[in-house]
Design a protein around this motif. Structure first.
Motif, PDB file in Angstrom:
ATOM      1  N   ALA A   1      14.303 -13.483  24.267  1.00 36.67           N
ATOM      2  CA  ALA A   1      14.209 -12.309  25.135  1.00 36.67           C
ATOM      3  C   ALA A   1      14.138 -11.024  24.321  1.00 36.67           C
ATOM      4  O   ALA A   1      13.885  -9.953  24.875  1.00 36.67           O
ATOM      5  CB  ALA A   1      15.411 -12.265  26.078  1.00 36.67           C
ATOM      6  N   MET A   2      14.347 -11.147  23.018  1.00 38.44           N
ATOM      7  CA  MET A   2      14.302  -9.969  22.150  1.00 38.44           C
ATOM      8  C   MET A   2      12.862  -9.682  21.728  1.00 38.44           C
ATOM      9  O   MET A   2      12.037 -10.604  21.643  1.00 38.44           O
ATOM     10  CB  MET A   2      15.187 -10.198  20.915  1.00 38.44           C
ATOM     11  N   PRO A   3      12.541  -8.429  21.474  1.00 37.01           N
ATOM     12  CA  PRO A   3      11.155  -8.071  21.159  1.00 37.01           C
ATOM     13  C   PRO A   3      10.662  -8.713  19.866  1.00 37.01           C
ATOM     14  O   PRO A   3      11.392  -8.806  18.880  1.00 37.01           O
ATOM     15  CB  PRO A   3      11.206  -6.539  21.034  1.00 37.01           C
ATOM     16  N   ARG A   4       9.425  -9.205  19.925  1.00 36.32           N
ATOM     17  CA  ARG A   4       8.709  -9.745  18.763  1.00 36.32           C
ATOM     18  C   ARG A   4       9.505 -10.819  18.027  1.00 36.32           C
ATOM     19  O   ARG A   4       9.496 -10.914  16.800  1.00 36.32           O
ATOM     20  CB  ARG A   4       8.309  -8.612  17.815  1.00 36.32           C
ATOM     21  N   THR A   5      10.211 -11.635  18.825  1.00 36.40           N
ATOM     22  CA  THR A   5      11.055 -12.692  18.271  1.00 36.40           C
ATOM     23  C   THR A   5      10.664 -14.027  18.902  1.00 36.40           C
ATOM     24  O   THR A   5      10.553 -14.133  20.121  1.00 36.40           O
ATOM     25  CB  THR A   5      12.542 -12.404  18.535  1.00 36.40           C
TER      26      THR A   5
END
Length: 246
Positions: free
Chosen positions: A29-33
Motif C-alpha cells: 500500500a506504500m508508494p512505489r513499493t
C-alpha cells in the motif's frame, strides 16, 4: 528486461501465522513499493549453488585450469561477482514479473521459511544475500508464539517440529538485530491490530518511515484501511485457542 539500476530491497523475516501477509499488504500500500509473497525461499538454493560451485573452484582453480586439457577447464571463470549479478537478475525478475520496473523503487518479498537456513550458514547466507541485494532492509514481524501455534496450518504440525521451526526463525531475527541494527525494523501483530489506536498508528507510521522515509496523514489512512482488508489463507480466522475460549 530489468536494468541493474539503483533500487531498495526489503524482506519480511518471520514465521507462519504471524500476520506477515497483513504486513505484506501494508508494504504494497506504500508508494512505489512491490513486496511479493512467499516463494519457498528459493534464494537459499541460489546461495547453496554458489557455495557448492565455490567449494570446487577453491580446490581446483589455478593456471592448469586455464587449459582445455584440464578436467576443470574454465573453473577460474566462475567468480562470485558474476554469480551475484546473475542471481540478482533472477531474483529481481522473479519479483517484478510483469510489473514495469519504472513504477517501483523498492522491492522484496515476505517469507516464513527462513527456518530452513542452518545455524552454520546464517551469516554467510545474509552476507551473500546483501551482495545480491545491496543495502537490504529486514522487517522482523512477531506474534505471541502460543497464538501462532494454535492458528492455521501449525495446528496440523507436530508440536515439537513446529516449535523448533519458530524458534529457529527467532534465532535468525536475533542475529539480524545484533548484526544489522540499522537495517532492521520490528513489527508486532498484536500492536498493529490492537484496539489501542495510538499505538497502532505509531506502529504503522514507524513502518512507513522505515520503508519509504515518511508517513503523511493520507498514507497513514491508507495503511489503516488495509487493516480492514482480509489477508492470508484464513483472513480474520480464529485460532484453536480462540475457539476453545469462545
Amino acid at each position: 528486461m530489468w536494468k541493474d539500476r539503483s533500487v531498495e530491497y526489503v524482506f519480511v523475516v518471520t514465521y507462519g501465522r504471524s500476520g506477515s501477509t497483513l504486513v505484506q499488504g501494508m508494504l504494497n500500500a506504500m508508494p512505489r513499493t512491490l513486496v511479493r509473497g512467499e516463494n519457498g525461499l528459493y534464494v537459499q538454493h541460489l546461495f547453496r549453488a554458489w557455495q557448492a560451485a565455490d567449494d570446487i573452484r577453491q580446490k581446483r582453480k589455478g593456471p592448469s585450469a586455464g587449459r582445455p586439457t584440464n578436467a576443470f577447464f574454465g573453473i577460474n571463470s566462475l567468480t562470485r561477482g558474476r554469480f551475484v549479478r546473475n542471481a540478482r537478475r533472477l531474483l529481481v525478475g522473479g519479483i517484478l514479473g510483469r510489473q514495469d520496473e519504472k513504477d517501483v523503487d523498492r522491492i522484496g518479498f515476505k517469507e516464513v521459511d527462513w527456518h530452513q537456513i542452518t545455524p552454520e550458514e546464517t551469516e554467510p547466507f545474509f552476507a551473500w544475500l546483501e551482495d545480491v541485494c545491496p543495502g537490504a532492509k529486514y522487517i522482523l514481524n512477531t506474534r505471541d508464539v502460543e497464538q501462532v501455534l494454535g492458528s492455521g496450518f501449525w495446528q496440523r504440525q507436530d508440536a515439537d517440529t513446529a516449535m523448533a521451526a519458530i524458534k529457529r526463525v527467532i534465532e535468525i531475527q536475533d542475529h539480524l538485530r545484533a548484526t544489522r541494527p540499522d537495517r532492521v525494523h520490528e513489527t508486532r501483530y498484536e500492536v498493529i491490530t490492537g484496539e489501542d489506536r495510538a499505538a497502532s498508528d505509531a506502529a504503522l507510521t514507524a513502518l512507513a518511515e522505515f520503508v519509504v522515509g515518511r508517513c503523511d496523514p493520507p498514507l497513514l489512512e491508507t495503511l489503516r484501511g488495509t487493516l480492514a482488508v482480509g489477508h492470508g489463507p484464513n483472513p480474520f480466522g480464529k485460532s484453536r485457542r480462540d475457539k476453545k475460549g469462545a
